[in-house]
Design an enzyme around this catalytic site. Structure first.
Site, PDB file in Angstrom:
ATOM      1  N   ASP A 168      -7.551  31.397  -4.337  1.00  0.00           N
ATOM      2  CA  ASP A 168      -7.589  32.717  -2.806  1.00  0.00           C
ATOM      3  C   ASP A 168      -7.602  33.659  -2.949  1.00  0.00           C
ATOM      4  OD1 ASP A 168      -8.007  29.617  -1.744  1.00  0.00           O
ATOM      5  OD2 ASP A 168      -5.641  29.703  -1.362  1.00  0.00           O
ATOM      6  N   ASN A 196      -7.345  25.337   5.401  1.00  0.00           N
ATOM      7  CA  ASN A 196      -6.476  24.565   5.946  1.00  0.00           C
ATOM      8  C   ASN A 196      -4.871  24.797   5.973  1.00  0.00           C
ATOM      9  OD1 ASN A 196      -7.064  24.225   3.146  1.00  0.00           O
ATOM     10  ND2 ASN A 196      -5.590  22.325   3.109  1.00  0.00           N
ATOM     11  N   TYR A 197      -4.800  25.850   4.656  1.00  0.00           N
ATOM     12  CA  TYR A 197      -3.215  26.938   4.401  1.00  0.00           C
ATOM     13  C   TYR A 197      -3.234  27.632   5.303  1.00  0.00           C
ATOM     14  CZ  TYR A 197      -1.141  22.946   1.276  1.00  0.00           C
ATOM     15  OH  TYR A 197      -0.511  22.023   0.423  1.00  0.00           O
ATOM     16  N   HIS A 219      -1.293  18.075  -5.663  1.00  0.00           N
ATOM     17  CA  HIS A 219      -2.039  20.062  -6.101  1.00  0.00           C
ATOM     18  C   HIS A 219      -0.614  20.622  -6.336  1.00  0.00           C
ATOM     19  CE1 HIS A 219      -1.375  19.941  -1.954  1.00  0.00           C
ATOM     20  NE2 HIS A 219      -0.658  21.563  -1.960  1.00  0.00           N
ATOM     21  N   HIS A 277       0.097  25.311  -6.251  1.00  0.00           N
ATOM     22  CA  HIS A 277       0.383  26.531  -5.485  1.00  0.00           C
ATOM     23  C   HIS A 277       0.742  27.638  -6.394  1.00  0.00           C
ATOM     24  CE1 HIS A 277      -1.156  25.164  -1.539  1.00  0.00           C
ATOM     25  NE2 HIS A 277      -0.421  24.168  -2.031  1.00  0.00           N
TER      26      HIS A 277
END
Length: 684
Positions: free
Chosen positions: A323, A406-407, A467, A469
């Protein structure tokens, strides 16, 4: 970045200089002051006047090109000149895909260097203009239209989500800018499409030629029907009415002072900066101890954020998002609002960035700074003397929030009265969803015999793939100066025997990290592993090295197979710690050009020379973050999850540095009511 001074609701006022021009001048006068709107405009004018510029060229990135640390420190000490103000500029021709990496002298108004990328070592970040074009590109392909029709929907009923492509050795993708596309049905304009994934279908798109290079269609799955509109009062339910107001007030104003981008609070001093790629940057954190301003960290930021998914489905195996490096998450920074994002006496900082035409724009209130009470600082009631003392802990909070698809991610840096530094990531928003196959339903050529192994079912027929992060904190350390080293500290259990006849003894083992190649380390809760950053030339009053300790969380590193594409592209995420010798060009854990990078860049390249790191100017790269097996309770909007690390002084001071914190004055709302009477409250 500039600083605002706005009246805030409920009588709260920001404190600082309201004159933007003065703030811009202050930033510009410092070698690492954030680029001002005027400087962004200068960069734009220099670049657009060049021969390489044409109507289809776009600015993929503009940011400060920082001078060498020693040049900055020499200027501050009065022993060196003011370094040239420079910007790094990445340019993309959207029609041809031609990509360049440039250094522009703002002072000299000229392009100093230009490098042309051939795509073999990665592409420039994905542009917003490329994202915006995707829906029109796939809608023109009859294969895409037919695949939607087979699922009972149309191009008018779906939204498309363009995502970074990764690198998978597809011959037709060599040298081309690729994004991969998934679709979600949107039943009406206010409907959140994440509730309705159109699964079994994906398109690979060349953004320059505007064509689908591959269409993946592995069979239809039912599109989940139930909505997920978290902002619908009917979904939220009746409001909870039993919560009473909490009032946070500092009647005499905040304890910090702000001068341009420089902040002083208690014994702390530091600079607040901002970058399109990294977001919030803190520089030159120091602590004043007995009148001496002692450096701790030269530069701290979240330089990369990897979100790898664990679903091997034919349409999802490539879901691994950087990201920071691929999407430049700083540009999605939220404008923060008092009482919603920040509470109390707030100081806001604006973020000034450049758009894809090079024009400066401002994100109002992009950074929030405030103080907060966090409980007991120290306390003791002594059984022998009758002494009973307590002090309240407070910390300074510097934070920003960014929404990447989305996050939503909040990054909070905490500075405490006792010298502790913490960085906390807050994760919320909406899960990235899939269709959840029923028993016996096929995924590709494989029928599902039981619960799907790679996702949670969070609503009827709606899946949320597993998932991670994984955040990379780049910590350019400067503990009491430039000569630093890292000691790995492990607890050691000792067997019963001579010297330990009762078996109660345990001790610690210290391992000095000496070279970059062996600096990759894993956290280990079984031995309370921590890493001490020590100065190799300075000692405390007991004759031991001054230092800070990095205390990691005990969370997994990258779960993907070591031979996978993502492991090659993100070696930084395979360990909790790497240590490198300082190099101003080594800024990003996954390398400069992350989009479609084949791997072997970033940390992999930085440690290859195995430079010494004992008694050197060093940088720590710390990976932290949660592994997420989604819960039903994470839908339709996810309560905040947390991940953090802590830096605490360890031998840095001669004693508790918070001894001189004064006791709180007793106030009426701290007293206890009697006979069930309510507490009194004092409102300021």
């Amino acid at each position: 970045m500039t600083i605002t001074d706005l009246d805030t609701p409920h009588g709260h006022h920001e404190h600082g200089d309201p004159q933007h021009g003065k703030d811009a001048e202050a930033a510009q006068s410092h070698p690492v002051g954030s680029l001002t709107a005027a400087e962004f405009a200068t960069v734009r004018d220099v670049v657009t006047a060049g021969a390489d510029w044409n109507a289809t060229t776009r600015f993929a990135y503009v940011g400060l090109w920082e001078p060498h640390k020693r040049e900055v420190l020499a200027w501050q000490d009065g022993t060196g000149p003011l370094p040239d103000r420079q910007a790094r500029v990445m340019l993309l021709d959207m029609e041809t895909g031609r990509s360049t990496d440039n250094i522009v002298s703002i002072t000299g108004r000229t392009v100093l260097t230009t490098s042309v990328l051939d795509g073999s070592a990665g592409q420039l970040p994905v542009l917003l203009a490329e994202f915006d074009a995707i829906a029109g590109i796939v809608a023109e392909d009859p294969r895409w239209v037919a695949a939607l029709a087979a699922r009972g929907t149309t191009i008018d009923e779906v939204v498309v989500v363009p995502l970074s492509a990764g690198h998978y050795d597809y011959p037709e993708e060599v040298g081309r800018r690729i994004v991969r596309v998934l679709a979600f049905r949107q039943d009406y304009p206010e409907d959140h499409p994440w509730a309705h994934p159109v699964d079994g279908l994906s398109a690979y798109v060349d953004t320059a030629s505007r064509t689908i290079t591959r269409l993946i269609d592995v069979g239809t799955l039912d599109i989940p029907a139930e909505g997920g509109n978290f902002d619908d009062p009917a979904v939220q339910g009746a409001p909870l009415t039993t919560l009473k107001p909490i009032v946070i007030s500092q009647p005499e104003g905040p304890s910090f002072t702000v001068d341009g981008e420089w902040v002083s609070w208690a014994n702390w001093k530091f600079q607040v900066g901002f970058d399109t790629r990294e977001g919030l940057v803190l520089r030159q954190l120091s602590f004043t101890d007995a009148g001496e301003e002692r450096p701790i960290i030269y530069r701290a930021s979240i330089n990369e954020m990897l979100v790898p998914y664990g679903d091997p489905s034919p349409v999802r195996f490539w879901q691994n998002y950087f990201d920071t490096g691929e999407y430049l998450f700083g540009r999605f920074t939220n404008s923060l609002a008092l009482g919603c994002d920040c509470v109390g006496e707030i100081k806001y900082f604006d973020a000034v960035l450049a758009d894809e035409l090079g024009n400066p724009f401002t994100i109002k209130n992009g950074i929030c700074m405030h103080e907060e009470d966090v409980g007991t600082l120290w306390k003791h009631g002594d059984m022998f003397t009758g002494s009973n003392e307590v002090r309240r802990q407070r910390r300074l909070v510097i934070s920003f929030f960014t929404t990447v698809g989305n996050y939503d991610y909040g990054f909070y840096w905490y500075l405490s009265l006792d010298g502790t530094i913490e960085c906390e990531a807050k994760l919320t928003g909406i899960l990235f969803t899939s269709a959840y196959p029923g028993i016996g339903e096929p995924i590709g050529e494989t029928a599902i015999e039981g619960d799907y192994a790679y996702a949670s079912e969070v609503a009827p027929g709606l899946g949320a793939p597993y998932h991670q992060h994984l955040f990379s904190a780049r910590l350019d350390m400067m503990v009491d100066g430039l000569s630093n080293a890292v000691d790995e500290i492990d607890g050691v259990r000792l067997p019963m025997g001579p010297g330990n006849p009762h078996g109660n003894a345990f001790t610690k083992k210290t391992t000095r990290l000496t070279g970059e190649a062996s600096s990759g380390r894993l956290a280990d809760a079984s031995v309370a592993r921590a890493w001490h950053i020590v100065n190799t030339e300075k000692t405390n009053r007991l004759g031991r090295p001054t230092g800070y300790v990095l205390q990691p969380e005990q969370s997994p590193t990258l779960m993907a197979d070591p031979g996978s594409s993502i492991a090659k592209r993100a070696e930084f995420a395979t360990k909790h710690l790497f240590v490198t010798q300082y190099d101003p060009a080594e800024q990003f854990a996954a390398g400069d050009f992350v989009h479609q990078n084949p791997g072997g860049d970033g940390i992999t390249k930085y440690i290859a020379g195995d430079r010494p790191i004992d008694g050197e100017d060093i940088v720590l790269w710390h990976t932290f973050g949660p592994t997420h097996f989604p819960r039903i309770e994470d839908w339709p909007v996810m309560p905040v999850d947390y991940a953090k690390f802590t830096l605490k002084p360890y031998g840095f001071f001669g004693a508790n540095p918070a001894m001189n914190v004064p006791a709180n004055e007793p106030v009426s709302h701290c007293s206890h009511g009697h006979d069930g009477a309510a507490h009194e409250h004092t409102h300021h």
